[in-house]
Design a protein around this motif. Structure first.
Motif: not given
Length: 559
Positions: A78, A81-82, A84-85, A135
């Motif tokens: 987590t 992870y960024t 997404r819109k 990553y």
């Protein structure tokens, strides 16, 4: 060990398999033995839960030791992870309500369901994703993660790592779909396998790159819409296919459902869902758990879930969407929580409108009320006196101290019974008596399993609140449990030391003494103590439950 994550305890391009194993609280040798020497089917439990349409949803739940590793790994993934819109699933402070709200008041809502979402994300594509940017994990480390998080080569639905890995895998797809929506003046969101586009324009201006409307007598129609070529191409390029049965374009004149919620005005729940939930609770109330389960089995032969568990899940969904202050949730949750079931849901939070409402008293509430009968010898005469009492947990009965005395004579034992079964009387022994605060607590002998009240510990009863006083003012006439709907009109201390009482705006009678006073959550907020019947200056009041709660801890050793 894993309450928080240190900076040097995070996944990064230099993390080796040994480092990863240390982060997860194990060793690399143990992990290798896990995925090389064991049959993976031994590490998962397979079961099904019903979807809203009745179809089974297949769940693969990892065994506890594997689940622990996956939970620790999911926390670290987590951090990589960024979101997404447009992504609303498995994101902190997001969910189906946020997802539906993105599309409210739209002219058209276009829903696409991805078929076999988790199984479509396989081992090799996961490993490749983790090795690639952004990553950039070591190939060996990526292999270990992919092994730990897949079952027979795919993401299992039910593993703690599957949600975040699915979002990581779909990140590039989300970016392309969001850009597609922006180019064509649409709104995009994805909640797991549910993709939604919405439009504020007339149908003729809806982009055919996203949705193809059908033609009907030379006119466009939103019925039988299909995926536009560009949308279909993006989805297919990431290894997904649409579930054709669940592709639909909905106009504002219809119920625009987004992840199961109505999105026409704001995120809300279909009334049919609420009515069906109420009908299920009614079945449990009317028939009891055993018969209700048998009838459910007749209608749904493939379902192994008890009806009460199914209702619990539906109520938790209402709680999530509507909130604990919703009158709809409050009404259904209160009915469900008083049933003699092991399944419960969070109690609703009292609101002004809820306090104003008539409090429903079912047979399951009345079953927790008892007649307290004492026999007292006074001047060679035997006086039979009666009052009220109620059960709390551990076979304890609560009543008023003055119920157990007559003309200055007190008793240490009494009989209790329920009005609909006065042939079965139980003996109760006084284990606590305090005449100053007018509370007596009795231990009931050979009572077996009895339904009991919960005490209200969260909210103090306030002036203006609606309450119900239960008891037996007319028990000699063979009446049922008396139910008096009242409102709290005052509160004050009585006696020394001070004992907090609340006054109500309805007449109480001597037989009410010792009965429970409950709120709209069917929790006890007091003990009926004083009645003004026969006295123009009397008071109709109850002892606040806080006085009872002070007593109970010291009695634990005697129970």
């Amino acid at each position: 060990m894993d309450g928080g994550i240190l900076i040097n305890d995070c996944l990064n391009p230099s993390t080796t398999p040994e480092d990863l194993a240390f982060m997860l609280g194990t060793s690399y040798n143990k992990i290798k033995r896990f995925y090389y020497d064991r049959d993976m089917s031994a590490n998962y439990r397979h079961f099904t839960i019903p979807k809203k349409n009745g179809e089974p949803r297949h769940i693969l739940a990892p065994e506890n030791w594997l689940k622990t590793l996956q939970i620790r790994l999911a926390r670290r993934l987590t951090l990589l992870y960024t979101p997404r819109k447009g992504v609303t699933g498995f994101i902190k402070e997001s969910g189906i309500v946020v997802n539906a709200d993105k599309h409210k008041r739209s002219s058209y809502v276009f829903n696409v369901d991805l078929q076999d979402f988790f199984p479509s994300i396989n081992f090799h594509r996961l490993r490749g994703m983790l090795i690639a940017k952004p990553y950039s994990l070591l190939p060996q480390t990526a292999s270990v993660i992919a092994h730990l998080c897949t079952y027979r080569g795919s993401l299992p639905q039910g593993a703690p790592t599957s949600p975040v890995l699915s979002n990581m895998f779909c990140a590039s797809m989300d970016r392309k779909l969001y850009e597609l929506a922006i180019r064509h003046k649409a709104t995009y969101s994805r909640y797991a396998d549910d993709i939604t586009f919405s439009f504020y324009c007339p149908l003729r201006y809806v982009s055919s790159a996203i949705v193809k409307a059908s033609g009907r007598q030379g006119e466009l129609s939103h019925y039988k819409a299909t995926l536009g070529d560009e949308l279909k191409s993006i989805i297919n390029n990431f290894g997904f296919v649409e579930n054709e049965r669940k592709v639909r374009l909905l106009s504002r004149t219809e119920q625009q459902l987004v992840t199961g919620l109505l999105a026409n005005a704001k995120a809300n729940i279909d009334r049919r869902y609420i009515r069906k939930t109420a009908a299920m609770i009614h079945s449990l109330e009317r028939d009891g758990e055993t018969v209700a389960n048998e009838r459910r089995k007749e209608q749904n032969a493939d379902s192994s879930t008890p009806l009460a568990a199914h209702v619990q899940g539906r109520l938790l969904f209402l709680h999530q969407v509507l909130g604990k202050t919703s009158p709809v949730y409050a009404r259904l949750a209160n009915r469900f929580n008083v049933l003699p079931l092991k399944f419960k849901v969070p109690p609703p939070q009292l609101t002004t409108s809820e306090r104003e409402a008539i409090i429903a008293v079912s047979k399951f509430v009345r079953a927790k009320c008892w007649v307290v009968q004492v026999a007292i010898d006074v001047n060679d005469d035997c006086i039979i006196a009666q009052g009220s009492g109620f059960m709390i947990e551990s076979g304890i009965l609560v009543t008023c101290a003055h119920v157990l005395e007559e003309k200055g004579v007190t008793v240490d034992e009494c009989e209790i019974y329920q009005v609909d079964d006065d042939g079965q009387k139980l003996t109760a022994e006084v284990i606590y008596r305090n005449r100053a605060i007018d509370i007596a607590i009795l231990k009931v002998h050979d009572c077996g399993t009895q339904e009991f009240f919960h005490l209200e510990t969260d909210e103090e009863p306030n002036i203006g609140d609606q309450v119900v006083i239960l008891g037996f003012p007319n028990v000699k006439d063979g009446a049922r449990v008396g139910v008096i709907q009242a409102r709290i009109s005052n509160k004050y201390p009585l006696y020394k030391p001070e004992v907090m009482h609340s006054e109500v705006d309805k007449m109480l009678y001597p037989g009410n003494s010792g009965g429970p006073v409950i709120n709209s959550r069917q929790r006890v907020v007091g003990i009926a103590a004083k009645g003004a019947a026969g006295s123009s200056e009397g008071q109709n009041s109850f002892i606040r439950v806080s006085e009872l709660i002070k007593i109970l801890p010291a009695l634990k050793e005697r129970l």
